[in-house]
Motif scaffolding. Structure first.
Motif, mmCIF file in Angstrom:
data_model
loop_
_atom_site.group_PDB
_atom_site.id
_atom_site.type_symbol
_atom_site.label_atom_id
_atom_site.label_comp_id
_atom_site.label_asym_id
_atom_site.label_seq_id
_atom_site.Cartn_x
_atom_site.Cartn_y
_atom_site.Cartn_z
ATOM 1 N N GLY A 141 62.915 29.843 46.992
ATOM 2 C CA GLY A 141 63.631 31.105 47.053
ATOM 3 C C GLY A 141 62.722 32.315 47.171
ATOM 4 N N ARG A 142 63.351 33.466 47.470
ATOM 5 C CA ARG A 142 62.627 34.684 47.777
ATOM 6 C C ARG A 142 62.422 35.604 46.571
ATOM 7 N N LYS A 143 63.509 35.967 45.916
ATOM 8 C CA LYS A 143 63.484 37.068 44.960
ATOM 9 C C LYS A 143 62.552 36.824 43.779
ATOM 10 N N ASN A 144 62.652 35.677 43.137
ATOM 11 C CA ASN A 144 61.847 35.430 41.936
ATOM 12 C C ASN A 144 60.353 35.478 42.242
ATOM 13 N N LEU A 145 59.958 34.936 43.395
ATOM 14 C CA LEU A 145 58.555 34.981 43.786
ATOM 15 C C LEU A 145 58.103 36.425 43.981
ATOM 16 N N LEU A 146 58.943 37.240 44.613
ATOM 17 C CA LEU A 146 58.590 38.643 44.850
ATOM 18 C C LEU A 146 58.426 39.402 43.539
ATOM 19 N N ILE A 147 59.394 39.263 42.633
ATOM 20 C CA ILE A 147 59.323 39.987 41.361
ATOM 21 C C ILE A 147 58.100 39.547 40.561
ATOM 22 N N GLY A 148 57.887 38.247 40.494
ATOM 23 C CA GLY A 148 56.731 37.738 39.761
ATOM 24 C C GLY A 148 55.417 38.236 40.349
ATOM 25 N N ALA A 149 55.320 38.238 41.677
ATOM 26 C CA ALA A 149 54.092 38.695 42.328
ATOM 27 C C ALA A 149 53.869 40.191 42.117
ATOM 28 N N MET A 150 54.942 40.978 42.136
ATOM 29 C CA MET A 150 54.815 42.423 41.929
ATOM 30 C C MET A 150 54.316 42.736 40.516
ATOM 31 N N ILE A 151 54.827 42.019 39.521
ATOM 32 C CA ILE A 151 54.397 42.244 38.135
ATOM 33 C C ILE A 151 52.949 41.790 37.948
ATOM 34 N N ALA A 152 52.626 40.607 38.482
ATOM 35 C CA ALA A 152 51.254 40.106 38.371
ATOM 36 C C ALA A 152 50.276 41.031 39.090
ATOM 37 N N TYR A 153 50.722 41.608 40.194
ATOM 38 C CA TYR A 153 49.889 42.526 40.978
ATOM 39 C C TYR A 153 49.444 43.718 40.131
ATOM 40 N N ALA A 154 50.356 44.246 39.330
ATOM 41 C CA ALA A 154 50.007 45.378 38.457
ATOM 42 C C ALA A 154 48.947 44.965 37.443
ATOM 43 N N LEU A 155 49.061 43.754 36.909
ATOM 44 C CA LEU A 155 48.121 43.304 35.883
ATOM 45 C C LEU A 155 46.722 43.065 36.459
ATOM 46 N N VAL A 156 46.640 42.305 37.547
ATOM 47 C CA VAL A 156 45.313 41.989 38.103
ATOM 48 C C VAL A 156 44.750 43.169 38.888
ATOM 49 N N GLY A 157 45.635 44.011 39.444
ATOM 50 C CA GLY A 157 45.161 45.167 40.204
ATOM 51 C C GLY A 157 44.509 46.212 39.328
ATOM 52 N N THR A 158 45.038 46.413 38.132
ATOM 53 C CA THR A 158 44.474 47.411 37.223
ATOM 54 C C THR A 158 43.306 46.866 36.407
ATOM 55 N N ALA A 159 43.057 45.566 36.473
ATOM 56 C CA ALA A 159 42.002 44.961 35.647
ATOM 57 C C ALA A 159 40.642 45.637 35.802
ATOM 58 N N PRO A 160 40.194 45.995 37.036
ATOM 59 C CA PRO A 160 38.879 46.640 37.149
ATOM 60 C C PRO A 160 38.793 48.006 36.471
ATOM 61 N N ALA A 161 39.932 48.563 36.068
ATOM 62 C CA ALA A 161 39.897 49.839 35.346
ATOM 63 C C ALA A 161 39.222 49.676 33.990
ATOM 64 N N TRP A 162 39.200 48.460 33.459
ATOM 65 C CA TRP A 162 38.550 48.231 32.167
ATOM 66 C C TRP A 162 37.490 47.141 32.217
ATOM 67 N N LEU A 163 37.338 46.469 33.370
ATOM 68 C CA LEU A 163 36.270 45.483 33.524
ATOM 69 C C LEU A 163 34.955 46.174 33.868
ATOM 70 N N GLU A 164 33.849 45.566 33.483
ATOM 71 C CA GLU A 164 32.530 46.150 33.755
ATOM 72 C C GLU A 164 31.649 45.265 34.638
ATOM 73 N N GLY A 165 31.906 43.968 34.622
ATOM 74 C CA GLY A 165 31.057 43.051 35.376
ATOM 75 C C GLY A 165 31.512 42.877 36.808
ATOM 76 N N LEU A 166 30.585 42.821 37.768
ATOM 77 C CA LEU A 166 30.933 42.645 39.178
ATOM 78 C C LEU A 166 31.605 41.299 39.450
ATOM 79 N N PRO A 167 31.142 40.177 38.883
ATOM 80 C CA PRO A 167 31.832 38.897 39.124
ATOM 81 C C PRO A 167 33.282 38.921 38.646
ATOM 82 N N GLU A 168 33.528 39.531 37.472
ATOM 83 C CA GLU A 168 34.896 39.611 36.961
ATOM 84 C C GLU A 168 35.777 40.466 37.866
ATOM 85 N N ILE A 169 35.230 41.558 38.370
ATOM 86 C CA ILE A 169 35.989 42.422 39.276
ATOM 87 C C ILE A 169 36.314 41.675 40.566
ATOM 88 N N LEU A 170 35.349 40.949 41.095
ATOM 89 C CA LEU A 170 35.590 40.193 42.326
ATOM 90 C C LEU A 170 36.669 39.128 42.106
#
Length: 409
Positions: free
Chosen positions: A86-115
């Motif tokens: 199905g479409r919707k659940n994958l989209l919602i889940g990906a949008m929420i996960a995107y916010a979490l992993v996308g903002t991660a470099p705002a508090w990460l310091e190491g280059l490998p972790e950011i990559l």
């Protein structure tokens, strides 16, 4: 990865998508653009910060490039999930996960972790782009409405790219960590998606479907040639987006004169958006019929840059080629997905997305090789223009052959 799937549930004909659903899907389509351009203004800061890390001269630019590669790798898998689960659940889940992993470099310091976080950003973007495009075709299956929203997808993402670059530059004043917080915007879009979107459950009345009980395989015979042309199209689309600032500097403009460089980039971006809007206003365009024109305009623009390497030639060529790019993107997409049936649409869209973003990823690599072989960036762009002219002719022949097959059947 299996190439077949069973026919889905009976069509839900009680809902009809409108402007709200269209706006949300267009907003979701902007997330991969956010991933590729937001942090480009702070790359010099990142390079300076990680200067002591071995290989940083290669690894820091990969912070921008990795998501596009991940889209190319994972979009087909996302398409498989779309058709099976199905479409919707994958989209919602990906949008929420995107916010979490996308903002991660705002508090990460190491280059490998950011990559690593950027790898996950690309995986989320693969799902978001595949589902948003699939749902646009699901919801707006009539030719006029489908063309409208696929054209507006080009307009929206192009304008969003300009806004995100400006926003990234403004926030970058506060340090390279700050722009990454913008990724949280996906939560703002995901919340109304939960309430406004629905699972098509077999598509709407009038959409194309497989026969009951039929195993639906990926229609490789039908989409192979369009996917190859899409690969080149993704490459040609991004050539000037990536290289226009260097072309401007090559005319004698000071590299510090960001006003002129930004103005030329903005004008080219606007030409792309205008062409996408023109496409969205074309009520009945046979899928793919504008491809030869789109590639031809790209060819003319790039050859102008080659032949007239002064600032005026670069500006004029960029406008012409970018207008062609604005017609190219929705033309490629409608060509590939317009004839899909509901049960195969997610996988076909996933493979199209992979082809286009693989073209984007290899653009700086291929252009770099061409510059090394030919000596100047203008000449390299001109050669890409010649290739675009050849692909314009090839796409015309393929379209004629497809038309002949349709008439024969």
């Amino acid at each position: 990865m299996s190439n077949s799937t069973s026919v889905g549930p009976v069509a839900d004909t009680t809902r009809r998508a409108g402007a709200l659903q269209g706006i949300l899907l267009l907003a979701g389509s902007c997330m991969p653009v956010l991933g590729s351009v937001l942090i480009t203004p702070v790359l010099p800061q990142l390079s300076a910060h990680f200067a002591g890390v071995a290989g940083s001269e290669i690894l820091v630019p990969m912070i921008v490039a990795i998501p596009a590669l991940m889209i190319a790798v994972f979009a087909p898998f996302a398409g498989q999930i779309v058709d099976r689960l199905g479409r919707k659940n994958l989209l919602i889940g990906a949008m929420i996960a995107y916010a979490l992993v996308g903002t991660a470099p705002a508090w990460l310091e190491g280059l490998p972790e950011i990559l690593f976080s950027r790898v996950l950003v690309g995986v989320c973007e693969a799902a978001i782009m595949t589902v948003c495009t699939t749902l646009i075709v699901d919801y707006f299956f009539e030719e006029r409405r489908r063309n409208k929203y696929l054209g507006l997808q080009t307009v929206t993402t192009t304008l969003a790219a300009t806004v995100f670059i400006i926003l990234g530059g403004a926030l970058g004043v506060g340090g390279w960590h700050t722009p990454f917080w913008v990724y949280a915007i996906s939560i703002v879009v995901a919340v109304p998606m939960i309430f406004a979107l629905w699972e098509p459950r077999g598509g709407a009345e009038g959409d194309r479907h497989a026969a009951p009980g039929e195993k639906v395989r990926i229609p490789w015979r039908r989409i192979a040639a369009p996917l190859v042309i899409t690969l080149f199209g993704g490459f040609a689309f991004y050539v000037l987006i990536i290289e226009v600032s260097y072309l401007v500097v090559g005319t004698g403009v000071d590299a510090e004169d960001t006003r002129v460089i930004g103005l030329v980039s903005a004008v080219a971006s606007l030409a792309t958006a205008i062409a996408g809007f023109v496409f969205s206003r074309l009520a009945r365009v046979r899928p793919g019929s504008l491809l030869p024109l789109a590639f031809a305009l790209q060819a003319v623009g790039m050859i102008v840059i080659w032949v007239v390497p002064a600032l005026g030639g670069v500006v004029a060529g960029a406008i012409i080629a970018s207008f062609g790019s604005g017609l190219l993107l929705p033309s490629l997409l409608t060509w590939v997905v317009a004839s899909t049936r509901y049960e195969e649409r997610g996988r076909v869209t996933g493979w199209w997305t992979a082809s286009f973003y693989l073209g984007q990823f290899v653009t700086p690599i291929v252009v770099g090789v061409l510059v090394g072989m030919l000596g100047t960036l203008n000449t390299a762009v001109g050669v890409v223009g010649v290739a675009a002219a050849v692909v314009a002719g090839i796409s015309m022949l393929v379209l004629r052959a497809r038309t002949g097959e349709t008439v024969a059947h």
